[in-house]
Design a protein around this motif. Sequence first.
Motif, short mmCIF file in Angstrom:
data_model
loop_
_atom_site.label_atom_id
_atom_site.label_comp_id
_atom_site.label_asym_id
_atom_site.label_seq_id
_atom_site.Cartn_x
_atom_site.Cartn_y
_atom_site.Cartn_z
N PRO A 35 43.78 37.18 48.10
CA PRO A 35 43.43 37.97 48.91
C PRO A 35 42.34 38.87 48.59
CG PRO A 35 45.75 38.20 48.64
CD PRO A 35 45.11 37.23 47.50
N ILE A 36 41.26 38.98 49.31
CA ILE A 36 39.99 39.63 49.08
C ILE A 36 39.89 40.91 49.90
CG2 ILE A 36 37.77 39.40 48.84
CD1 ILE A 36 38.03 36.41 48.70
N ILE A 37 39.69 42.08 49.46
CA ILE A 37 39.52 43.20 49.97
C ILE A 37 38.23 43.90 49.71
CG2 ILE A 37 40.66 45.73 50.64
CD1 ILE A 37 42.92 42.91 49.13
N ALA A 38 37.38 43.90 50.77
CA ALA A 38 36.03 44.62 50.33
C ALA A 38 35.64 45.66 51.18
CB ALA A 38 35.17 43.13 50.67
N ARG A 39 34.82 46.69 50.52
CA ARG A 39 34.43 47.79 51.10
C ARG A 39 33.26 47.37 51.78
NH1 ARG A 39 30.97 52.05 47.28
NH2 ARG A 39 30.22 53.22 48.67
N ALA A 40 33.10 47.82 53.01
CA ALA A 40 31.88 47.62 54.05
C ALA A 40 31.24 48.80 54.27
CB ALA A 40 32.44 47.00 55.22
N ILE A 50 41.91 42.51 40.25
CA ILE A 50 40.69 42.57 39.93
C ILE A 50 39.89 43.54 40.59
CG2 ILE A 50 38.58 41.63 39.04
CD1 ILE A 50 40.98 40.61 37.46
N VAL A 51 39.46 44.70 40.20
CA VAL A 51 38.44 45.60 40.97
C VAL A 51 36.95 45.55 40.47
CG1 VAL A 51 38.09 47.95 41.47
CG2 VAL A 51 40.62 47.13 41.14
N ILE A 52 36.10 45.04 41.27
CA ILE A 52 34.43 44.97 41.28
C ILE A 52 34.15 46.41 41.63
CG2 ILE A 52 32.68 43.47 41.34
CD1 ILE A 52 34.30 41.27 41.70
N GLY A 53 33.20 47.03 40.26
CA GLY A 53 32.76 48.15 40.83
C GLY A 53 33.74 49.47 40.37
N PHE A 54 33.17 50.37 39.61
CA PHE A 54 33.92 51.31 39.08
C PHE A 54 33.17 52.74 39.33
CE2 PHE A 54 35.88 54.03 35.82
CZ PHE A 54 37.20 53.97 36.21
N GLY A 55 32.61 52.81 40.66
CA GLY A 55 32.09 53.86 41.18
C GLY A 55 33.36 54.76 41.76
N ARG A 56 32.72 55.82 42.74
CA ARG A 56 33.66 56.73 42.97
C ARG A 56 35.05 55.93 43.71
NH1 ARG A 56 32.43 57.28 48.38
NH2 ARG A 56 30.52 56.64 49.14
N VAL A 57 34.55 54.94 44.57
CA VAL A 57 35.44 54.07 45.42
C VAL A 57 36.36 53.46 44.46
CG1 VAL A 57 36.05 52.57 47.13
CG2 VAL A 57 34.05 54.30 47.47
N ARG A 82 46.11 38.53 41.46
CA ARG A 82 47.00 38.99 42.40
C ARG A 82 46.08 39.32 43.56
NH1 ARG A 82 51.20 43.30 41.30
NH2 ARG A 82 51.78 42.63 43.28
N ALA A 83 44.89 39.72 43.57
CA ALA A 83 43.94 40.14 44.57
C ALA A 83 42.55 40.54 43.92
CB ALA A 83 44.54 41.51 45.38
N LEU A 84 41.53 40.45 44.80
CA LEU A 84 40.12 40.92 44.39
C LEU A 84 39.73 42.03 45.43
CD1 LEU A 84 37.79 40.41 42.78
CD2 LEU A 84 36.78 38.87 44.82
N ILE A 85 39.33 43.06 44.72
CA ILE A 85 38.91 44.16 45.69
C ILE A 85 37.52 44.44 45.19
CG2 ILE A 85 39.31 46.82 45.84
CD1 ILE A 85 42.14 46.49 45.17
N ILE A 86 36.61 44.43 45.99
CA ILE A 86 35.21 44.67 46.06
C ILE A 86 34.82 46.03 46.51
CG2 ILE A 86 32.94 43.74 46.36
CD1 ILE A 86 34.37 41.10 47.02
N THR A 87 34.34 47.11 45.44
CA THR A 87 34.08 48.26 45.98
C THR A 87 32.72 48.85 46.09
OG1 THR A 87 34.51 49.29 43.96
CG2 THR A 87 36.31 48.91 45.08
N MET A 88 31.84 47.78 45.07
CA MET A 88 30.47 48.24 45.17
C MET A 88 29.65 48.31 46.37
SD MET A 88 29.54 44.44 43.50
CE MET A 88 29.57 42.83 44.52
N ASP A 89 28.61 49.26 46.38
CA ASP A 89 27.91 49.55 47.66
C ASP A 89 26.41 48.57 47.58
OD1 ASP A 89 27.03 50.59 49.89
OD2 ASP A 89 26.00 52.21 48.95
N GLU A 90 26.89 47.38 47.45
CA GLU A 90 25.65 46.38 47.61
C GLU A 90 26.08 45.30 48.62
OE1 GLU A 90 23.69 45.35 43.61
OE2 GLU A 90 25.16 46.84 42.70
N PRO A 91 25.76 45.42 49.63
CA PRO A 91 26.11 44.54 50.74
C PRO A 91 25.82 42.93 50.64
CG PRO A 91 24.92 46.42 51.75
CD PRO A 91 24.94 46.47 50.39
#
Length: 596
Positions: free
Chosen positions: A504-509, A415-422, A477-486
Motif C-alpha cells: 500500500p502506497i499512500i502519497a501526498r499530492a 515507512i514515512v518518507i518526509g518529516f515536515g509538518r505533514v 506494512r505500508a509506505l507513506i510519502i509526505t514530501m512536497d516534491e511532486p
Amino acid sequence: MHGGLSDQVSDALVILGAAGIVIPLFARFRITPIIGFILVGVLVGPAGLGSLTDQAPWLYYITITDREAIAPFAEFGIILLLFTIGLELSFKRLWEMRALVFGVGAAELIGSGLIIGLALFAMGQNAAGALGLGLALALSSTALVLPISGTTSQVGRSALAMLLFEDVAIVPIIFMLGALAPYASADGVEGLMTTVWMGAAVIAAMLVLGRFILPKLFGQAARTKSPELFLAASLLVVIVASLATSAVGLSPIVGALIAGLLIAETEYRSEVEVITEPFKGLALGVFLITVGMQIDLAVIADNWVSLVTAVIGVVVVKTIVTGALLKISGARTGTSAEAGLLMSSPSETTLIVLTAAAEAALIQPETAAFWTIVTAIGLTITPILARVGHDVSRRIELKQHDQPDEVPEDEPRTIVIGFGRVGRLVADMLKTHKQPFLCVDSDIDCVAGGRREGYPIIFGDVARPEMVDRLKLGHARALIITMDEPVLANAVVKRVRGWVPDLPIIARARDVDHAAELYRAGATDAVPETLESSLQLSEAVLVDLGVPMGPVIASIHDKRDQYRRQIMESGGLTEKPTLKTQTLRDSAPGATPAEA
C-alpha cells in the motif's frame, strides 16, 4: 526639459510598473525577484536606456535618469526591512545570540576586513585606504541575505547574528575613517565618544518609554478598527525611532530594529507585521533598482577582467573566513559552507562606507567608482551564491552521511518518507494508534530534532535509488510519502510499485492533477491537499450550523470517495482498492486518508 514634479511622477510610474512586471513574471518561473529588480535598474538607469533620452525623448517616460532622486525611498525600504526583522525577534532571543553576535560577528567583520585590506595594501593601496576598503567590502547585505535565508533556520540565525553586529559597527567604521583622514584632528575621536554615550542614552530611553507608550498607542489604534490608522501608527513608530538614532549619529536602521523589537513584545506584533509587509517589499524593490543603476555595462565590458577578479577575490575571502569561524564556533560543515557563500557578497552599506572613505580622501574617486561596481555586481549575484551554497551544503551533508542510517531489523512497520509538518502529523497519529513506523528525511536538522523528541527517524535521501533499496519495503506494512516534491514523489512511487506490487502506497499530492499522476505511477491512495482542506472546511461549517456530526461525517466520506473515484479515472485507473489497502485504511490513524 522636464519639471521636478513630473520627474518624480515619471520615476514613480517606472518603479510601480517594474514591480507589476517583475514580481509575477519571476514568481512564475520560481526565480527570486531580487535579480529582476536589479536587471530593471540596469535597463532603465542612467547608464542604460536613460543615456539615450537625448536621441529618443520618449524614453524619458520609461527610464530613471537621476538615481539620487529615488535614493531616499531605497533607504526607507532598508529601514522597513530592519523593522520587520525586529518584529521576528525578541530580547530573549537576542540575548541567547550574544555569543554569535559579538563573537563570530566581530571576528568575521574584522578578519575579512583585515585580509582584504592586506591584499589591497600589497597591491599598492595606501594603508588607511586599504583598511577602509577592507572593512567596507567585509560588510554583507542585510537587505538581501535575510529575505533569502529567513531567521529561523540555522543558516538564517548565523547570518542574522553577524549582520546585527555589522549594522551596529557601521557608525564606528565611518568615524574611524574620518579620524584617519589626512586633515583629521582629535575632534574625530571626541565625536565618536560623544556618539557612543548619546546613542546609548537614546536607546535606553527608547527601551523604557516604548514598553509604556507602544501598547497604549496600538491599543487605541486597534479600538478604532481602522487599518489606515493602524498603518499610520506603525509607520510613525518606525520613523520616530529612526530619526531618534539618526539625530545622535547612529544609523537609522538601529532605531528601526529596536522599534520592531519593542512591538514584538506586544500583542499587536502579527497585525503590524502583516500591514507593513507590502510596503517593505515595494521599498526593497526600489533599493534593488538603485543597485542596478550603479552598473554600467560599458564600463564592465572595458574592465571585465579586473572586475571579475575583484568580485571573485572578495567572495572567496569572505566565504572562507565566515565558514571557518562558524565551523570553529560549533556549526555543522554544511551550515558553515552555506552561510559563508550567502554572506560573501558586499553590502548596500558598503556603498556608504566607500563614499565616506572617498570624502575623507583615503581613496581616489576612481577607486571608489571601481569598487562601487564590484559591490553592485556582488549584490546582483547574491541569490545565485545562495543557491550554490544551499546545493553545496546538501552535498556536504550527504557525503558526511554517505552511508545512510541502517533500517532497524524488527517487526514490519509503516515507512514515512518526509518529516515536515505533514510527516510529523502522520507520525503522531501512528504513534497514538500504536502502529509501528519509521520516518526518513534528508534534512539533518530535521532528523536530529526528531530524534531528540523521541521519534524513530533515520537520515537518508530517497532521490538516491540505493536509499530506497535500504528501506526494505518488501517487509513494510505500508509506505507513506509526505514530501512536497511532486517529481520526486512520482519517481519514488513508480520505482517502489515496480518492485513491491502489493505494498500500500499512500502519497501526498499537491492538487488533483498531481494526484492523478500519482495514481498512474502506482499509488494506492493519493491525497490532494486542496481537496482535503475543502472537505475539512465543509465539515466545520456544517457542524457549526447545527447539523448532527454523524450525517456530516458520512457525507464527507461519501464526497471523498466520489472525488477519489473521479481522480482515479482521470489517472487511468478504475479498479477498487485491494482488500489489504482497505483493511489498512480502516485501521489507520483517524480512519480517513485526511491525516495522511
